[in-house]
Scaffold this active site. Structure first.
Site, PDB file in Angstrom:
ATOM      1  N   LYS A  79      21.849  -4.839 -18.120  1.00  0.00           N
ATOM      2  CA  LYS A  79      21.202  -3.704 -17.454  1.00  0.00           C
ATOM      3  C   LYS A  79      20.508  -4.152 -16.183  1.00  0.00           C
ATOM      4  O   LYS A  79      20.620  -3.510 -15.117  1.00  0.00           O
ATOM      5  CB  LYS A  79      20.211  -3.042 -18.416  1.00  0.00           C
ATOM      6  CG  LYS A  79      19.399  -1.900 -17.844  1.00  0.00           C
ATOM      7  CD  LYS A  79      18.001  -2.328 -17.391  1.00  0.00           C
ATOM      8  CE  LYS A  79      17.127  -2.787 -18.538  1.00  0.00           C
ATOM      9  NZ  LYS A  79      15.759  -3.113 -18.084  1.00  0.00           N
ATOM     10  N   LYS A 115      11.180  -8.164  -9.716  1.00  0.00           N
ATOM     11  CA  LYS A 115      11.739  -8.444 -11.039  1.00  0.00           C
ATOM     12  C   LYS A 115      13.256  -8.576 -10.962  1.00  0.00           C
ATOM     13  O   LYS A 115      13.849  -9.424 -11.648  1.00  0.00           O
ATOM     14  CB  LYS A 115      11.363  -7.336 -12.026  1.00  0.00           C
ATOM     15  CG  LYS A 115      11.937  -7.545 -13.437  1.00  0.00           C
ATOM     16  CD  LYS A 115      11.495  -8.872 -14.066  1.00  0.00           C
ATOM     17  CE  LYS A 115      12.187  -9.134 -15.409  1.00  0.00           C
ATOM     18  NZ  LYS A 115      11.742  -8.233 -16.476  1.00  0.00           N
TER      19      LYS A 115
END
Length: 294
Positions: free
Chosen positions: A239, A171
């Protein structure tokens, strides 16, 4: 069909939970925003006023939360999943968090009698709404096979990529490609418009050639129109870029394009764009070039 406790009914979690309920699974959801319960209940699910109530009878627990502190609190806290779910339950964490956090969750789960998969997703709100997410899964092969009845409802592509934490590594790579692609599309729009070319038509051509991508397919029209309703916020991508930076440092790697993309996304937050869709990198590139906002 499975009994599912679903924690986190946000932009992504809400449509995913509804897909599972409509598919016939028994879904009990819990979230911090009570307004999200209406959709789940309309689609055949039920709401719970606590994590305990959502997971106490669950065979499968799903979490879809913003970051590792929220996941750790919900799963490991005194009122969390491992305190109240039946022993042997399978936790599928669809959140995007640090690989080391996913590994720690899996280790804590094994010690407490639970199975864990890290299964971050790609596809944004559109992919969640359409049930065509790409899911990258870390954990054991046996647990992956068990979870395929869930993945096939919410995703189009779901692949077991390795042991615990591997899903989060993939990811991170995904978010690097996505962030870099948005930056390049933004620069392409600015270049074409500065030279008097219709950027909409130009991107239509690019989308049909080697430069084509899901980002161009889904977002080229909204970017040209300067519509940045969040499907995935710049704050969250910021993030994710931090996860990439940390992972590269751990691996002793130099990733210069990642560093540049991280800086552009950080600039977007500094400019007050954090609540907008990550395609709003276009506004960052415009500002770098002294162009008036459209």
């Amino acid at each position: 069909m499975s009994r599912i406790g679903f924690i986190g009914l946000g932009i992504m979690g809400s449509p995913m939970a509804s897909h599972l309920a409509r598919a016939g699974h028994e879904v009990i959801g819990h979230t911090l925003d009570p307004k999200a319960y209406a959709r789940l209940e309309a689609d055949g699910g039920r709401s719970a006023d606590s994590v305990e109530a959502a997971v106490k009878d669950a065979e499968i627990v799903i979490t879809m939360l913003p970051n590792h502190p929220q996941v750790e609190q919900v799963v490991l806290g005194p009122d969390g999943v491992f305190a109240h779910a039946p022993k042997g339950a399978l936790l599928i964490d669809f959140s995007t968090i640090r690989p080391e956090s996913s590994i720690a969750l899996a280790e804590a789960g094994a010690a407490a009698g639970y199975r864990v998969l890290d299964a971050p997703v790609s596809g944004g709100q559109g992919g969640a709404e359409e049930g065509v997410l790409s899911i990258m899964v870390g954990g054991t092969e046996a647990d992956f096979e068990t979870a395929t009845t869930i993945f096939e409802v919410v995703g189009k592509t779901y692949i077991h990529v390795g042991p615990h934490g591997a899903g989060q590594v993939v990811k991170a790579a995904n978010q690097l490609v996505v962030g870099g692609t948005y930056a390049l599309v933004a620069e392409a729009i600015v270049l074409m418009e500065a030279l008097g070319v219709d950027a909409g038509k130009g991107l239509d051509v690019l989308a049909g050639g080697l430069a084509g991508s899901t980002i161009l397919e889904r977002k080229r029209k909204s970017m040209v129109a300067r519509e940045f309703t969040p499907g995935f916020r710049i704050d969250l991508h910021h993030k994710d870029m931090g996860i990439i930076t940390d992972a590269a440092r751990q691996a002793d790697l130099s990733l210069p394009t990642a560093a540049l993309t991280t800086s552009l996304i950080a600039a977007g937050r500094a400019q007050g764009l954090g609540s907008l869709d990550h395609s709003a990198l276009l506004k960052v590139i415009e500002k770098l070039n002294g162009l008036d906002e459209k």
